[in-house]
Design an enzyme around this catalytic site. Structure first.
Site, PDB file in Angstrom:
ATOM      1  N   GLU A  89       0.826  -1.194   0.000  1.00  0.00           N
ATOM      2  CA  GLU A  89       0.000   0.000   0.000  1.00  0.00           C
ATOM      3  C   GLU A  89       0.867   1.254   0.000  1.00  0.00           C
ATOM      4  O   GLU A  89       1.991   1.240   0.508  1.00  0.00           O
ATOM      5  CB  GLU A  89      -0.887   0.019   1.249  1.00  0.00           C
ATOM      6  CG  GLU A  89      -1.863  -1.140   1.272  1.00  0.00           C
ATOM      7  CD  GLU A  89      -2.646  -1.237   2.570  1.00  0.00           C
ATOM      8  OE1 GLU A  89      -3.682  -1.889   2.546  1.00  0.00           O
ATOM      9  OE2 GLU A  89      -2.228  -0.673   3.591  1.00  0.00           O
ATOM     10  N   CYS A 102       3.319   8.610   1.133  1.00  0.00           N
ATOM     11  CA  CYS A 102       3.928   7.682   2.075  1.00  0.00           C
ATOM     12  C   CYS A 102       4.070   6.353   1.337  1.00  0.00           C
ATOM     13  O   CYS A 102       3.074   5.758   0.937  1.00  0.00           O
ATOM     14  CB  CYS A 102       3.022   7.566   3.297  1.00  0.00           C
ATOM     15  SG  CYS A 102       3.602   6.364   4.499  1.00  0.00           S
ATOM     16  N   CYS A 109       7.065  -6.787   7.325  1.00  0.00           N
ATOM     17  CA  CYS A 109       8.262  -6.260   7.980  1.00  0.00           C
ATOM     18  C   CYS A 109       8.768  -7.284   8.983  1.00  0.00           C
ATOM     19  O   CYS A 109       7.994  -7.948   9.665  1.00  0.00           O
ATOM     20  CB  CYS A 109       7.945  -4.945   8.698  1.00  0.00           C
ATOM     21  SG  CYS A 109       9.406  -4.195   9.469  1.00  0.00           S
ATOM     22  N   CYS A 113       7.557  -4.796  15.546  1.00  0.00           N
ATOM     23  CA  CYS A 113       7.069  -3.839  16.559  1.00  0.00           C
ATOM     24  C   CYS A 113       5.612  -4.205  16.873  1.00  0.00           C
ATOM     25  O   CYS A 113       4.801  -4.377  15.957  1.00  0.00           O
ATOM     26  CB  CYS A 113       7.159  -2.415  16.028  1.00  0.00           C
ATOM     27  SG  CYS A 113       8.833  -1.998  15.491  1.00  0.00           S
ATOM     28  N   CYS A 116       2.365  -2.257  15.483  1.00  0.00           N
ATOM     29  CA  CYS A 116       2.327  -1.903  14.056  1.00  0.00           C
ATOM     30  C   CYS A 116       1.667  -3.008  13.227  1.00  0.00           C
ATOM     31  O   CYS A 116       2.039  -4.175  13.332  1.00  0.00           O
ATOM     32  CB  CYS A 116       3.762  -1.671  13.571  1.00  0.00           C
ATOM     33  SG  CYS A 116       3.916  -1.515  11.783  1.00  0.00           S
ATOM     34  N   GLY A 159       7.132  -1.732   5.880  1.00  0.00           N
ATOM     35  CA  GLY A 159       8.511  -2.201   5.837  1.00  0.00           C
ATOM     36  C   GLY A 159       9.515  -1.286   6.500  1.00  0.00           C
ATOM     37  O   GLY A 159       9.227  -0.147   6.851  1.00  0.00           O
ATOM     38  N   SER A 191      12.263   6.904   7.425  1.00  0.00           N
ATOM     39  CA  SER A 191      12.065   6.572   8.828  1.00  0.00           C
ATOM     40  C   SER A 191      12.606   5.170   9.097  1.00  0.00           C
ATOM     41  O   SER A 191      12.271   4.227   8.387  1.00  0.00           O
ATOM     42  CB  SER A 191      10.573   6.629   9.153  1.00  0.00           C
ATOM     43  OG  SER A 191      10.349   6.191  10.469  1.00  0.00           O
ATOM     44  N   SER A 214      12.492   5.969  14.834  1.00  0.00           N
ATOM     45  CA  SER A 214      11.378   5.607  15.709  1.00  0.00           C
ATOM     46  C   SER A 214      11.915   5.227  17.079  1.00  0.00           C
ATOM     47  O   SER A 214      12.636   4.243  17.211  1.00  0.00           O
ATOM     48  CB  SER A 214      10.610   4.430  15.101  1.00  0.00           C
ATOM     49  OG  SER A 214      10.123   4.793  13.836  1.00  0.00           O
ATOM     50  N   LEU A 215      11.573   5.996  18.076  1.00  0.00           N
ATOM     51  CA  LEU A 215      12.056   5.699  19.442  1.00  0.00           C
ATOM     52  C   LEU A 215      10.966   5.030  20.274  1.00  0.00           C
ATOM     53  O   LEU A 215      11.140   3.934  20.775  1.00  0.00           O
ATOM     54  CB  LEU A 215      12.514   6.982  20.141  1.00  0.00           C
ATOM     55  CG  LEU A 215      13.926   7.469  19.883  1.00  0.00           C
ATOM     56  CD1 LEU A 215      14.252   8.620  20.821  1.00  0.00           C
ATOM     57  CD2 LEU A 215      14.956   6.352  20.055  1.00  0.00           C
ATOM     58  N   HIS A 216       9.890   5.752  20.531  1.00  0.00           N
ATOM     59  CA  HIS A 216       8.694   5.238  21.218  1.00  0.00           C
ATOM     60  C   HIS A 216       8.863   4.933  22.698  1.00  0.00           C
ATOM     61  O   HIS A 216       7.872   4.731  23.404  1.00  0.00           O
ATOM     62  CB  HIS A 216       8.104   4.009  20.508  1.00  0.00           C
ATOM     63  CG  HIS A 216       7.778   4.243  19.072  1.00  0.00           C
ATOM     64  ND1 HIS A 216       7.004   5.286  18.639  1.00  0.00           N
ATOM     65  CD2 HIS A 216       8.159   3.582  17.937  1.00  0.00           C
ATOM     66  CE1 HIS A 216       6.896   5.253  17.311  1.00  0.00           C
ATOM     67  NE2 HIS A 216       7.597   4.238  16.863  1.00  0.00           N
ATOM     68  N   ASN A 290      -2.225   4.899  16.517  1.00  0.00           N
ATOM     69  CA  ASN A 290      -3.336   4.430  15.692  1.00  0.00           C
ATOM     70  C   ASN A 290      -3.606   2.995  16.106  1.00  0.00           C
ATOM     71  O   ASN A 290      -2.730   2.140  15.945  1.00  0.00           O
ATOM     72  CB  ASN A 290      -2.954   4.465  14.205  1.00  0.00           C
ATOM     73  CG  ASN A 290      -2.787   5.891  13.703  1.00  0.00           C
ATOM     74  OD1 ASN A 290      -3.585   6.761  14.032  1.00  0.00           O
ATOM     75  ND2 ASN A 290      -1.749   6.132  12.934  1.00  0.00           N
ATOM     76  N   CYS A 333      -0.354   6.078  10.252  1.00  0.00           N
ATOM     77  CA  CYS A 333       0.971   5.496  10.502  1.00  0.00           C
ATOM     78  C   CYS A 333       0.829   4.098  11.075  1.00  0.00           C
ATOM     79  O   CYS A 333       0.094   3.882  12.025  1.00  0.00           O
ATOM     80  CB  CYS A 333       1.729   6.316  11.539  1.00  0.00           C
ATOM     81  SG  CYS A 333       2.124   7.928  10.970  1.00  0.00           S
TER      82      CYS A 333
HETATM   83  N1  SAH Z   1       9.885   0.850   9.585  1.00  0.00           N
HETATM   84  C1  SAH Z   1      10.054   2.254   9.701  1.00  0.00           C
HETATM   85  C2  SAH Z   1       9.098   3.052   8.842  1.00  0.00           C
HETATM   86  C3  SAH Z   1       7.693   2.569   8.702  1.00  0.00           C
HETATM   87  S1  SAH Z   1       6.665   2.802  10.103  1.00  0.00           S
HETATM   88  C4  SAH Z   1       9.967   2.670  11.152  1.00  0.00           C
HETATM   89  O1  SAH Z   1       9.525   1.876  11.957  1.00  0.00           O
HETATM   90  O2  SAH Z   1      10.378   3.787  11.471  1.00  0.00           O
HETATM   91  C5  SAH Z   1       6.442   4.575  10.153  1.00  0.00           C
HETATM   92  C6  SAH Z   1       6.184   5.119  11.538  1.00  0.00           C
HETATM   93  O3  SAH Z   1       4.903   4.704  12.030  1.00  0.00           O
HETATM   94  C7  SAH Z   1       7.200   4.638  12.567  1.00  0.00           C
HETATM   95  O4  SAH Z   1       7.585   5.701  13.400  1.00  0.00           O
HETATM   96  C8  SAH Z   1       6.401   3.643  13.337  1.00  0.00           C
HETATM   97  O5  SAH Z   1       6.927   3.409  14.611  1.00  0.00           O
HETATM   98  C9  SAH Z   1       5.047   4.295  13.368  1.00  0.00           C
HETATM   99  N2  SAH Z   1       3.955   3.407  13.730  1.00  0.00           N
HETATM  100  C10 SAH Z   1       3.854   2.092  13.512  1.00  0.00           C
HETATM  101  N3  SAH Z   1       2.680   1.638  13.978  1.00  0.00           N
HETATM  102  C11 SAH Z   1       2.022   2.696  14.483  1.00  0.00           C
HETATM  103  C12 SAH Z   1       0.743   2.860  15.081  1.00  0.00           C
HETATM  104  N4  SAH Z   1      -0.073   1.838  15.236  1.00  0.00           N
HETATM  105  N5  SAH Z   1       0.393   4.096  15.485  1.00  0.00           N
HETATM  106  C13 SAH Z   1       1.221   5.152  15.301  1.00  0.00           C
HETATM  107  N6  SAH Z   1       2.429   5.061  14.723  1.00  0.00           N
HETATM  108  C14 SAH Z   1       2.822   3.835  14.319  1.00  0.00           C
HETATM  109 FE1  SF4 Z   2       8.470  -2.551  10.756  1.00  0.00          FE
HETATM  110 FE2  SF4 Z   2       8.410   0.084  11.194  1.00  0.00          FE
HETATM  111 FE3  SF4 Z   2       6.254  -1.447  11.656  1.00  0.00          FE
HETATM  112 FE4  SF4 Z   2       8.383  -1.635  13.238  1.00  0.00          FE
HETATM  113  S1  SF4 Z   2       7.057   0.156  12.994  1.00  0.00           S
HETATM  114  S2  SF4 Z   2       7.215  -3.349  12.417  1.00  0.00           S
HETATM  115  S3  SF4 Z   2      10.015  -1.367  11.796  1.00  0.00           S
HETATM  116  S4  SF4 Z   2       7.190  -1.065   9.706  1.00  0.00           S
END
Ligand code: SAH
Ligand code: SF4
Length: 345
Positions: A89, A102, A109, A113, A116, A159, A191, A214-216, A290, A333
């Protein structure tokens, strides 16, 4: 596949057919300036050459198979079918004058995480550079029909781009080519989940592309529970690589933070984060989570998000709270998960 080739390789191919070099340039301009996407459209070429081109190179390696538009019309998500039956997508966001894409770099992936949707589906395969380029060309063509242009590309779809480093950079370089699409490196943002050796490589290459990490979470226990990759590349190693990147390039790093109610939106996490980022040329992008089907976490309230931001800003760390957009069409996201969409409809 036609988007797979850089101009010198296309020229080489045409030469091997006994064609003059300018033919390659005509094809290149047709692809990247006129956004032609089928051999028949190259009416400036002799028919025999058009036919040969169509036989030698695929033009349809990604095919839009479904489009969803949010109720306000500002977010458009496209599902692309790939030749091997997989799907990815990409999302177009139209806010103010920006036309931000985007795009995806992998099917699924491998990073897992927990919050995600793409991570929840596991890793299927890398996208080729051509499959990455083709996503941008699809939207470039669509926007051009309305007299508009892509203004920004964020590599934040499905990814982990640094897990597919070569193809991602090759795609950016191809889109960057001044003789072709000529999309400025500074208008891309990549990212990453925080793959330290590749942050180092990216720093050494001194690219103009913007970097987001991405830290979180601000401590290893919490970060490892949300992002398994933290066991391999702990937070302090990631931040050291970012400091090195900033030193080498003079560029600012964006840190991403999905605010999960009661998990990483606490004043303690904010204070710890502020301490870790102190003195860095950086910015924090916080976005209420999200929700996804495979994770029970819930988005932070606006009030808690504002409190988080205030703590960072008191320590001199700039922070933006981003809106959740495209949620109803699962285009926010981390919500991208093509097979779920295929299965549902
Ligand atoms: N793999 C890369 C880029 C794709 S994800 C990464 O992880 O950085 C893009 C962004 O969306 C990242 O910051 C990721 O942590 C965030 N993300 C993933 N799932 C999410 C969710 N459910 N709600 C908000 N952000 C999310
Ligand atoms: Fe992969 Fe980024 Fe999703 Fe983590 S947040 S599973 S690295 S796409």
């Amino acid at each position: 596949m036609v988007y797979e080739l850089p101009l010198p390789e296309l020229t080489y191919l045409l030469e091997s057919w006994g064609e003059p070099a300018y033919r390659a340039k005509q094809i290149w301009q047709g692809l990247y300036q006129n956004f032609w996407h089928a051999p028949e459209q190259f009416t400036n070429l002799p028919t025999s050459l058009r036919d040969r081109l169509g036989q030698a190179l695929r033009f349809d390696a990604i095919t839009p198979s479904k489009t969803l538009t949010s109720s306000d019309g500002k977010t458009v998500k496209t599902l692309f079918a790939l030749l091997d039956g997989q799907a990815v997508e990409a999302v177009l966001m139209k806010y103010d004058r920006r036309r931000t894409l985007c795009i995806s770099t992998q099917v699924g992936c491998a990073m897992g995480c927990v919050f995600c949707a793409t991570g929840q589906m596991g890793f299927k395969r890398h996208l080729s550079s051509g499959e990455i380029v083709a996503q941008v060309m699809h939207y470039a063509r669509l926007l051009a029909e309305g007299g508009e242009q892509v203004t920004n590309v964020v590599v934040m779809g499905m990814g982990e781009p640094f897990h597919n480093y070569e193809n991602t950079m090759a795609a950016i370089d191809r889109l960057n080519d001044p003789q072709g699409y000529n999309f400025g490196a500074r208008r891309f943002t990549i990212s990453t989940v925080g793959l330290v050796p590749l942050i180092q490589r990216f720093a050494d290459e001194k690219r103009q592309v913007n970097l987001a990490v991405s830290l979180h979470a601000a401590d290893d226990a919490l970060r490892s529970s949300m992002m398994p990759v933290n066991r391999k590349y702990p937070i302090d190693d990631v931040l050291a690589a970012c400091r090195d990147y900033i030193e080498k390039t003079g560029r600012r790093v964006t840190f991403e933070w999905a605010l999960v109610d009661g998990v990483n939106d606490t004043p303690e996490q904010a204070r710890l984060l502020a301490a870790k980022l102190k003195g860095m040329l950086c910015h924090v992008n916080a976005i209420p989570l999200n929700p996804t089907t495979g994770y029970s976490g819930q988005p932070t309230s606006r009030q808690r998000a504002e409190q988080f931001k205030a703590i960072l800003e008191q320590s001199g760390i700039p922070c933006t709270i981003r809106m959740r957009r495209g949620i109803e069409i699962q285009a926010g996201c981390g919500q991208l998960a093509a097979p779920a969409l295929v299965g549902r409809n």
